[in-house]
Design a protein around this motif. Structure first.
Motif, PDB file in Angstrom:
ATOM      1  N   ALA A 290       0.851  -1.318   0.076  1.00 50.20           N
ATOM      2  CA  ALA A 290      -0.070  -0.018  -0.035  1.00 50.20           C
ATOM      3  C   ALA A 290       0.863   1.355  -0.073  1.00 50.20           C
ATOM      4  CB  ALA A 290      -1.048  -0.073   1.249  1.00 50.20           C
ATOM      5  N   TRP A 291       2.014   1.204   0.410  1.00 53.94           N
ATOM      6  CA  TRP A 291       3.045   2.308   0.647  1.00 53.94           C
ATOM      7  C   TRP A 291       3.486   2.501  -0.835  1.00 53.94           C
ATOM      8  CZ3 TRP A 291       8.745   1.805   0.928  1.00 53.94           C
ATOM      9  CH2 TRP A 291       9.409   3.175   1.431  1.00 53.94           C
ATOM     10  N   GLY A 292       3.525   1.590  -1.578  1.00 53.76           N
ATOM     11  CA  GLY A 292       4.141   1.944  -2.942  1.00 53.76           C
ATOM     12  C   GLY A 292       5.199   0.798  -3.225  1.00 53.76           C
ATOM     13  N   TRP A 293       5.762   0.166  -2.597  1.00 52.33           N
ATOM     14  CA  TRP A 293       6.654  -0.947  -2.817  1.00 52.33           C
ATOM     15  C   TRP A 293       6.423  -1.548  -4.328  1.00 52.33           C
ATOM     16  CZ3 TRP A 293      10.327  -2.975   1.064  1.00 52.33           C
ATOM     17  CH2 TRP A 293      11.215  -4.158   0.382  1.00 52.33           C
ATOM     18  N   ASP A 294       6.938  -1.706  -5.356  1.00 54.64           N
ATOM     19  CA  ASP A 294       6.665  -2.370  -6.432  1.00 54.64           C
ATOM     20  C   ASP A 294       7.168  -4.002  -6.124  1.00 54.64           C
ATOM     21  OD1 ASP A 294       6.378  -3.617  -8.909  1.00 54.64           O
ATOM     22  OD2 ASP A 294       7.363  -1.960 -10.172  1.00 54.64           O
ATOM     23  N   LEU A 295       6.098  -4.656  -6.079  1.00 57.82           N
ATOM     24  CA  LEU A 295       6.433  -6.144  -5.529  1.00 57.82           C
ATOM     25  C   LEU A 295       6.557  -7.033  -6.637  1.00 57.82           C
ATOM     26  CD1 LEU A 295       3.801  -6.781  -2.832  1.00 57.82           C
ATOM     27  CD2 LEU A 295       6.085  -6.356  -2.423  1.00 57.82           C
ATOM     28  N   GLU A 296       6.677  -6.498  -7.911  1.00 58.82           N
ATOM     29  CA  GLU A 296       6.832  -7.094  -9.256  1.00 58.82           C
ATOM     30  C   GLU A 296       8.422  -7.178  -9.386  1.00 58.82           C
ATOM     31  OE1 GLU A 296       4.559  -5.912 -12.465  1.00 58.82           O
ATOM     32  OE2 GLU A 296       2.816  -6.602 -11.571  1.00 58.82           O
ATOM     33  N   LEU A 297       9.118  -6.397  -8.647  1.00 54.66           N
ATOM     34  CA  LEU A 297      10.512  -6.235  -8.803  1.00 54.66           C
ATOM     35  C   LEU A 297      11.176  -6.900  -7.721  1.00 54.66           C
ATOM     36  CD1 LEU A 297      10.871  -2.531 -10.285  1.00 54.66           C
ATOM     37  CD2 LEU A 297      10.777  -4.764 -11.719  1.00 54.66           C
ATOM     38  N   ALA A 298      10.683  -6.730  -6.580  1.00 53.23           N
ATOM     39  CA  ALA A 298      11.519  -6.976  -5.421  1.00 53.23           C
ATOM     40  C   ALA A 298      10.618  -7.318  -4.147  1.00 53.23           C
ATOM     41  CB  ALA A 298      12.675  -6.116  -4.863  1.00 53.23           C
ATOM     42  N   ARG A 299      10.662  -8.275  -3.304  1.00 54.51           N
ATOM     43  CA  ARG A 299       9.845  -9.007  -2.242  1.00 54.51           C
ATOM     44  C   ARG A 299      10.696  -8.358  -0.930  1.00 54.51           C
ATOM     45  NH1 ARG A 299       5.540 -11.870  -3.688  1.00 54.51           N
ATOM     46  NH2 ARG A 299       5.111 -11.390  -5.846  1.00 54.51           N
ATOM     47  N   PRO A 300      10.050  -7.926   0.014  1.00 57.30           N
ATOM     48  CA  PRO A 300      10.475  -7.810   1.341  1.00 57.30           C
ATOM     49  C   PRO A 300      10.702  -9.188   1.836  1.00 57.30           C
ATOM     50  CG  PRO A 300       8.121  -7.496   1.554  1.00 57.30           C
ATOM     51  CD  PRO A 300       8.536  -7.449   0.010  1.00 57.30           C
ATOM     52  N   ARG A 301      11.977  -9.327   2.702  1.00 63.90           N
ATOM     53  CA  ARG A 301      12.275 -10.328   3.314  1.00 63.90           C
ATOM     54  C   ARG A 301      12.823 -10.062   4.643  1.00 63.90           C
ATOM     55  NH1 ARG A 301      17.351 -13.709   2.110  1.00 63.90           N
ATOM     56  NH2 ARG A 301      17.247 -13.932   4.228  1.00 63.90           N
ATOM     57  N   PHE A 302      12.576 -11.094   5.604  1.00 66.99           N
ATOM     58  CA  PHE A 302      13.391 -11.046   7.092  1.00 66.99           C
ATOM     59  C   PHE A 302      14.737 -11.085   6.907  1.00 66.99           C
ATOM     60  CE2 PHE A 302       9.069 -12.519   8.381  1.00 66.99           C
ATOM     61  CZ  PHE A 302       8.655 -11.578   9.261  1.00 66.99           C
ATOM     62  N   ASN A 303      15.635 -10.347   7.364  1.00 65.08           N
ATOM     63  CA  ASN A 303      16.821 -10.367   7.825  1.00 65.08           C
ATOM     64  C   ASN A 303      17.319 -11.243   8.989  1.00 65.08           C
ATOM     65  OD1 ASN A 303      17.663  -8.862   5.621  1.00 65.08           O
ATOM     66  ND2 ASN A 303      18.063  -7.109   6.557  1.00 65.08           N
TER      67      ASN A 303
ATOM     68  N   GLY B 101      14.927  -6.816   4.982  1.00 68.85           N
ATOM     69  CA  GLY B 101      15.634  -6.267   3.704  1.00 68.85           C
ATOM     70  C   GLY B 101      14.920  -6.668   2.411  1.00 68.85           C
ATOM     71  N   LEU B 102      15.447  -7.012   1.305  1.00 67.82           N
ATOM     72  CA  LEU B 102      14.637  -7.276   0.186  1.00 67.82           C
ATOM     73  C   LEU B 102      15.273  -8.462  -0.796  1.00 67.82           C
ATOM     74  CD1 LEU B 102      16.015  -6.018  -2.622  1.00 67.82           C
ATOM     75  CD2 LEU B 102      15.084  -3.996  -1.646  1.00 67.82           C
ATOM     76  N   ASN B 103      14.671  -9.139  -1.364  1.00 68.17           N
ATOM     77  CA  ASN B 103      15.133 -10.099  -2.453  1.00 68.17           C
ATOM     78  C   ASN B 103      14.579  -9.628  -3.814  1.00 68.17           C
ATOM     79  OD1 ASN B 103      16.399 -12.011  -0.952  1.00 68.17           O
ATOM     80  ND2 ASN B 103      14.585 -13.132  -0.541  1.00 68.17           N
ATOM     81  N   PRO B 104      15.304  -9.401  -4.922  1.00 75.98           N
ATOM     82  CA  PRO B 104      15.051  -9.007  -6.045  1.00 75.98           C
ATOM     83  C   PRO B 104      14.287 -10.264  -6.869  1.00 75.98           C
ATOM     84  CG  PRO B 104      17.273  -8.437  -5.807  1.00 75.98           C
ATOM     85  CD  PRO B 104      16.924  -8.872  -4.505  1.00 75.98           C
ATOM     86  N   ILE B 105      13.230 -10.194  -7.243  1.00 75.85           N
ATOM     87  CA  ILE B 105      12.465 -11.447  -7.835  1.00 75.85           C
ATOM     88  C   ILE B 105      13.234 -12.183  -8.863  1.00 75.85           C
ATOM     89  CG2 ILE B 105      10.634 -12.033  -9.331  1.00 75.85           C
ATOM     90  CD1 ILE B 105       9.619 -10.964  -6.591  1.00 75.85           C
TER      91      ILE B 105
END
Length: 205
Positions: free
Chosen positions: A77-90, A193-197
């Motif tokens: 909802a904030w605007g993160w483009d989930l088609e390019l990268a997804r959040p992940r637990f560090n 952090g994030l994981n690029p798809i």
């Protein structure tokens, strides 16, 4: 004159209302504490800090699954483009605080977002306070009325509640006030952090 806010800092909240499940997760944290009573010493002043490997604990997978769902929705909802990268637990860890315990001001390097989930938060067990990250914001201030003074003080407090989840930028300085309660405050903290798809599939979120 018209007013607009520049460079706002997001703080997300969610509430988990299953008291029985919260108790089970809290009991698991106390088992971990009994098995490793020394824990780690970082910004905690008196509080017990677990190792940062709780993501691997099989009895806490339901907790991280619920947190993941909240985080996913908030960042989308904030605007993160989930088609390019997804959040992940560090990483993730537990903290147990009693009367007199606190945490000094700190941030969380090498992460994008951080969060805390309160498994038990009795009254008086210490608020979390977020500090204004703008270096020059407090150089000179006019005489504010009471409501404005609280808003512009450079320190915003959030009183913890059992089942409350907070999510905020990892660069945001924060501290935990001294607990005045004999009953323990039990919480789980984590970094994202994030994981690029294109590189690696999502593991936890």
């Amino acid at each position: 004159m018209k007013q607009r806010s520049l460079f706002p800092t997001p703080l997300w909240t969610a509430q988990f209302n299953n008291a029985e499940q919260l108790m089970l997760w809290a009991e698991r944290v106390m088992v971990l504490k009994a098995a490793d009573p020394i824990g780690r010493q970082l910004t905690n002043q008196g509080a017990w800090h677990s190792q940062t490997t709780l993501l691997q604990d099989p009895e806490l997978q339901g907790l991280f699954g619920w947190i993941a769902a909240q985080v996913h929705g908030a960042l989308s909802a904030w605007g993160w483009d989930l088609e390019l990268a997804r959040p992940r637990f560090n990483n993730a860890w537990a903290v147990v605080s009693h009367a007199g315990d606190s945490h000094g001001a700190h941030l969380h390097p090498n992460s994008l977002f951080s969060g805390v989930f309160y498994l038990a938060a009795p009254a008086g067990s210490g608020a979390i306070a977020f500090l204004d990250p703008r270096a020059g914001a407090l150089m000179l201030q006019p005489p504010f009325q009471r409501e404005a003074a609280a808003r512009e003080s450079g320190r915003q407090r959030v009183v913890p509640e059992t089942g409350l989840l907070l999510l905020f930028p990892a660069w945001l300085w924060h501290e935990v006030e001294v607990s005045c309660c004999q009953d323990p405050r039990i919480c789980i903290s984590f970094n994202l952090g994030l994981n690029p798809i294109q590189i690696e599939p999502l593991r936890n979120i």
